[in-house]
Design a protein around this motif. Structure first.
Motif, PDB file in Angstrom:
ATOM      1  N   SER A 199      -3.148  19.441  -8.578  1.00 29.17           N
ATOM      2  CA  SER A 199      -3.171  19.169  -7.131  1.00 29.17           C
ATOM      3  C   SER A 199      -2.286  20.088  -6.308  1.00 29.17           C
ATOM      4  N   LYS A 200      -1.027  20.222  -6.726  1.00 32.37           N
ATOM      5  CA  LYS A 200      -0.040  20.878  -5.861  1.00 32.37           C
ATOM      6  C   LYS A 200      -0.032  22.398  -6.051  1.00 32.37           C
ATOM      7  N   SER A 201       0.004  22.867  -7.302  1.00 36.19           N
ATOM      8  CA  SER A 201       0.113  24.313  -7.537  1.00 36.19           C
ATOM      9  C   SER A 201      -1.150  25.060  -7.148  1.00 36.19           C
ATOM     10  N   PHE A 204       7.581  20.353  -1.425  1.00 36.58           N
ATOM     11  CA  PHE A 204       7.418  20.807  -0.036  1.00 36.58           C
ATOM     12  C   PHE A 204       7.741  19.720   0.970  1.00 36.58           C
ATOM     13  N   TYR A 205       8.954  19.146   0.777  1.00 38.75           N
ATOM     14  CA  TYR A 205       9.396  18.093   1.684  1.00 38.75           C
ATOM     15  C   TYR A 205      10.830  18.327   2.141  1.00 38.75           C
ATOM     16  N   LEU A 206      11.108  17.875   3.379  1.00 43.33           N
ATOM     17  CA  LEU A 206      12.492  17.770   3.847  1.00 43.33           C
ATOM     18  C   LEU A 206      12.793  16.280   3.909  1.00 43.33           C
ATOM     19  N   SER A 225      11.923  17.131  -7.132  1.00 48.53           N
ATOM     20  CA  SER A 225      11.644  15.763  -6.708  1.00 48.53           C
ATOM     21  C   SER A 225      10.835  15.660  -5.426  1.00 48.53           C
ATOM     22  N   ASN A 226       9.927  14.713  -5.426  1.00 46.27           N
ATOM     23  CA  ASN A 226       9.335  14.209  -4.199  1.00 46.27           C
ATOM     24  C   ASN A 226      10.038  12.874  -3.964  1.00 46.27           C
ATOM     25  N   PRO A 227      10.840  12.670  -2.932  1.00 44.15           N
ATOM     26  CA  PRO A 227      10.847  13.394  -1.677  1.00 44.15           C
ATOM     27  C   PRO A 227      12.011  14.364  -1.457  1.00 44.15           C
ATOM     28  N   ALA A 252      -2.736  13.178 -11.375  1.00 41.99           N
ATOM     29  CA  ALA A 252      -1.528  12.787 -12.106  1.00 41.99           C
ATOM     30  C   ALA A 252      -1.201  11.329 -11.822  1.00 41.99           C
ATOM     31  N   LYS A 253      -1.620  10.861 -10.654  1.00 38.34           N
ATOM     32  CA  LYS A 253      -1.352   9.463 -10.288  1.00 38.34           C
ATOM     33  C   LYS A 253      -2.008   8.513 -11.290  1.00 38.34           C
ATOM     34  N   PHE A 254      -3.225   8.824 -11.696  1.00 38.22           N
ATOM     35  CA  PHE A 254      -3.898   7.941 -12.664  1.00 38.22           C
ATOM     36  C   PHE A 254      -3.337   8.134 -14.073  1.00 38.22           C
ATOM     37  N   PRO A 290       0.842  -1.210   0.000  1.00 40.12           N
ATOM     38  CA  PRO A 290       0.000   0.000   0.000  1.00 40.12           C
ATOM     39  C   PRO A 290       0.871   1.251   0.000  1.00 40.12           C
ATOM     40  N   SER A 291       0.313   2.374  -0.414  1.00 37.47           N
ATOM     41  CA  SER A 291       1.042   3.642  -0.444  1.00 37.47           C
ATOM     42  C   SER A 291       1.425   4.042   0.988  1.00 37.47           C
ATOM     43  N   VAL A 292       2.727   4.147   1.270  1.00 35.21           N
ATOM     44  CA  VAL A 292       3.144   4.472   2.648  1.00 35.21           C
ATOM     45  C   VAL A 292       2.729   5.876   3.049  1.00 35.21           C
ATOM     46  N   THR A 293       2.670   6.780   2.071  1.00 35.34           N
ATOM     47  CA  THR A 293       2.286   8.154   2.399  1.00 35.34           C
ATOM     48  C   THR A 293       0.826   8.196   2.853  1.00 35.34           C
ATOM     49  N   LEU A 294      -0.018   7.524   2.076  1.00 30.95           N
ATOM     50  CA  LEU A 294      -1.442   7.534   2.412  1.00 30.95           C
ATOM     51  C   LEU A 294      -1.704   6.745   3.700  1.00 30.95           C
ATOM     52  N   ALA A 295      -0.946   5.659   3.893  1.00 28.67           N
ATOM     53  CA  ALA A 295      -1.109   4.854   5.113  1.00 28.67           C
ATOM     54  C   ALA A 295      -0.695   5.668   6.343  1.00 28.67           C
ATOM     55  N   TYR A 346      12.607   7.624  -4.709  1.00 26.29           N
ATOM     56  CA  TYR A 346      11.527   7.795  -5.687  1.00 26.29           C
ATOM     57  C   TYR A 346      10.226   8.096  -4.971  1.00 26.29           C
ATOM     58  N   TRP A 347       9.279   8.628  -5.722  1.00 24.46           N
ATOM     59  CA  TRP A 347       7.933   8.790  -5.169  1.00 24.46           C
ATOM     60  C   TRP A 347       7.288   7.403  -5.095  1.00 24.46           C
ATOM     61  N   VAL A 348       6.571   7.163  -4.003  1.00 22.09           N
ATOM     62  CA  VAL A 348       6.122   5.823  -3.611  1.00 22.09           C
ATOM     63  C   VAL A 348       5.399   5.003  -4.683  1.00 22.09           C
ATOM     64  N   SER A 349       4.686   5.642  -5.590  1.00 17.42           N
ATOM     65  CA  SER A 349       3.812   4.859  -6.482  1.00 17.42           C
ATOM     66  C   SER A 349       4.466   4.394  -7.782  1.00 17.42           C
ATOM     67  N   ILE A 409      13.944   9.954   6.599  1.00 14.70           N
ATOM     68  CA  ILE A 409      12.525  10.204   6.891  1.00 14.70           C
ATOM     69  C   ILE A 409      12.068  11.368   6.015  1.00 14.70           C
ATOM     70  N   ARG A 410      10.769  11.431   5.755  1.00 12.43           N
ATOM     71  CA  ARG A 410      10.260  12.566   4.985  1.00 12.43           C
ATOM     72  C   ARG A 410       9.329  13.401   5.853  1.00 12.43           C
ATOM     73  N   ILE A 411       9.605  14.705   5.841  1.00 15.56           N
ATOM     74  CA  ILE A 411       8.782  15.659   6.592  1.00 15.56           C
ATOM     75  C   ILE A 411       8.122  16.583   5.566  1.00 15.56           C
ATOM     76  N   LEU A 415       2.542  15.735   9.581  1.00 19.91           N
ATOM     77  CA  LEU A 415       3.432  16.191   8.502  1.00 19.91           C
ATOM     78  C   LEU A 415       3.726  15.030   7.555  1.00 19.91           C
ATOM     79  N   THR A 416       2.689  14.234   7.310  1.00 19.32           N
ATOM     80  CA  THR A 416       2.881  13.054   6.456  1.00 19.32           C
ATOM     81  C   THR A 416       2.645  13.368   4.990  1.00 19.32           C
ATOM     82  N   VAL A 417       1.411  13.589   4.646  1.00 17.10           N
ATOM     83  CA  VAL A 417       1.056  13.595   3.230  1.00 17.10           C
ATOM     84  C   VAL A 417       1.439  14.894   2.540  1.00 17.10           C
ATOM     85  N   GLY A 418       1.792  14.778   1.266  1.00 17.06           N
ATOM     86  CA  GLY A 418       2.175  15.946   0.501  1.00 17.06           C
ATOM     87  C   GLY A 418       0.972  16.623  -0.110  1.00 17.06           C
ATOM     88  N   GLU A 419       0.306  17.424   0.690  1.00 19.40           N
ATOM     89  CA  GLU A 419      -0.785  18.196   0.089  1.00 19.40           C
ATOM     90  C   GLU A 419      -0.854  19.562   0.734  1.00 19.40           C
TER      91      GLU A 419
END
Ligand code: PMP
Ligand code: GLU
Length: 399
Positions: free
Chosen positions: A237-239, A323-325, A174-176, A100-102, A12-17, A124-127, A368-370, A35-39
């Motif tokens: 989504s992001k902009s 928007f990640y560290l 890049s994410n992350p 964009a995921k789909f 499963p997607s670790v970010t969403l989990a 890499y980004w999780v998906s 870790i991703r913040i 401070l989990t999900v990138g939104e």
């Protein structure tokens, strides 16, 4: 019940989990800093909300749309790419998707056969990897060094390339990691891809979120030859603070768009109509809010970065965009008496109510991703809690 092999192999997607876990703890009454999900934490700008409400009231949003998206929105994407990249595409080169995921999902389904390889720089980004596997393709991971700002080099690409390599992913910013490829780096990678007939999937979703005088060069703008080799994936989504609306898009050669659209027509039928009208306003309406939100992220980055970088054992490169560290916490884990970042992140949540994401899901288990898509007060409080958590663990470990 027996589940398909496909699903059994899928993680499963670790970010969403991580986000779901944080939300659950919060709903149970705990003071969780998430401070989990990138939104973006901002609400969707007013003009976009109003366009959506109008589309509901005037009935436009009541019906199925063409599966590749409403013609006006495909045209708005063409116009945005002309405006922002200076590149001329036609609407037949555009498909609108459910995020964009789909887009990425459809892309892999439409272009990969069993065993076709896709090169994926790590972190890499999780998906990416999971989506390639869902299309029976083979992800080939290339570990990129923090010393090289986490960027993949032509030498590394050359080393892993085989007869079966169909494509590579390039996510800049890049994410992350938040790092951005320079023009020179893009030219070298692009020319390599052209020479080897390998497609590049340019995930440009953070292209408008760039800070402190850094600039984003879209891969497709480097040369006409490279543009032809590039598939652009992007979304609102992001902009535009529109994660919940689920609108993304792909620009590619017509044949691929037609292929993706066939699958879309048998799966979702079309991206949600009301969201398409909202995205139309996002791309066509006033763009001031994009800059306002960018400035807010920049201020957050500049405030929080030195504090996070100074945490004991943290090794952190300053991000240029997104928007990640993404700190390396290997030394911190040793100081705290932990074997792995995943357990550390779990305990941080349970003991200090700060929710982050383990680097494991990004292929980088020492990290870790913040996400700093949260208000400054939350961010500052989170850093204080992390510092106190580390101090407590170091003391326990030393006794
Ligand atoms: N690519 C990257 C690198 C991302 O971080 C995201 C965020 N979810 C996406 C694609 C997909 O975004 P969305 O589906 O919300 O458009
Ligand atoms: N891209 C965001 C993230 O990395 C959203 C979550 C997701 O789609 O996985 O947190």
């Amino acid at each position: 019940m027996k589940l398909s092999q496909r699903v059994q192999q899928l993680s499963p997607s670790v970010t969403l989990a991580a986000s779901a876990k944080a939300k659950k703890l919060k709903a149970e009454g705990n003071d969780v800093l998430n401070l989990t999900v990138g939104e973006p934490d901002f609400t969707t700008p007013k003009n976009i909300q109003e366009a959506a409400i109008a589309a509901i009231s005037n009935g436009k949003a009541s019906y199925y749309t063409p599966s590749a998206g409403i013609p006006e929105l495909r045209q708005a994407v063409v116009d945005a790419v002309q405006r922002n990249y200076g590149l001329a595409y036609e609407t037949k080169n555009v498909i609108i998707t459910d995020g964009a995921k789909f887009s990425l999902y459809l892309l892999f389904q439409a272009m990969l056969d069993l065993g076709d390889e896709v090169l994926i720089p790590v972190p890499y980004w999780v998906s990416y990897g999971e989506q390639v596997k869902l299309a029976e393709g083979q992800p080939v991971f290339i570990t990129c060094k923090q010393e090289n700002d986490f960027k993949v080099t032509v030498d590394q690409l050359e080393e892993v390339k085989t007869e079966k390599t169909r494509a590579m992913i390039l996510n800049s910013p890049s994410n992350p990691t938040g790092m951005i490829y320079t023009k020179e780096e893009l030219l070298a990678i692009g020319n390599w891809a052209v020479a080897n007939d390998i497609l590049i999937i340019a995930d440009d979703i953070y292209g408008q979120l760039v800070y402190n005088g850094n600039s984003f060069t879209p891969l497709a703008t480097i040369s006409e030859e490279i543009r032809k080799q590039t598939i652009i994936v992007n979304g609102v989504s992001k902009s535009y603070a529109m994660t919940g609306w689920r609108i993304g898009y792909t620009l590619a050669e017509e044949e691929l768009i037609v292929g993706m659209n066939k699958i879309a027509s048998h799966s979702t039928s079309n991206p949600t109509a009301v969201s398409q009208y909202a995205a139309l306003e996002a791309l066509q309406g006033e763009q001031d809010t994009v800059e306002e939100m960018r400035q807010a992220f920049e201020e957050r980055l500049n405030t929080i970065f030195p504090k996070v970088a100074a945490l004991p054992g943290f090794k952190l490169t300053k991000p240029q965009g997104a928007f990640y560290l993404f700190p390396n916490i290997k030394e911190t884990l040793t100081l705290c008496g932990y074997e792995d970042a995943t357990t550390w992140v779990d305990d941080l949540l349970e003991e200090a109510y700060v929710a982050l994401v383990t680097g494991e899901g990004f292929g980088a288990p020492d990290y870790i991703r913040i996400s700093y898509a949260a208000d400054l007060a939350t961010l500052e409080q989170a850093v204080e809690r992390i510092a106190a958590f580390i101090e407590k663990k170091i003391q326990l470990n030393n006794n």
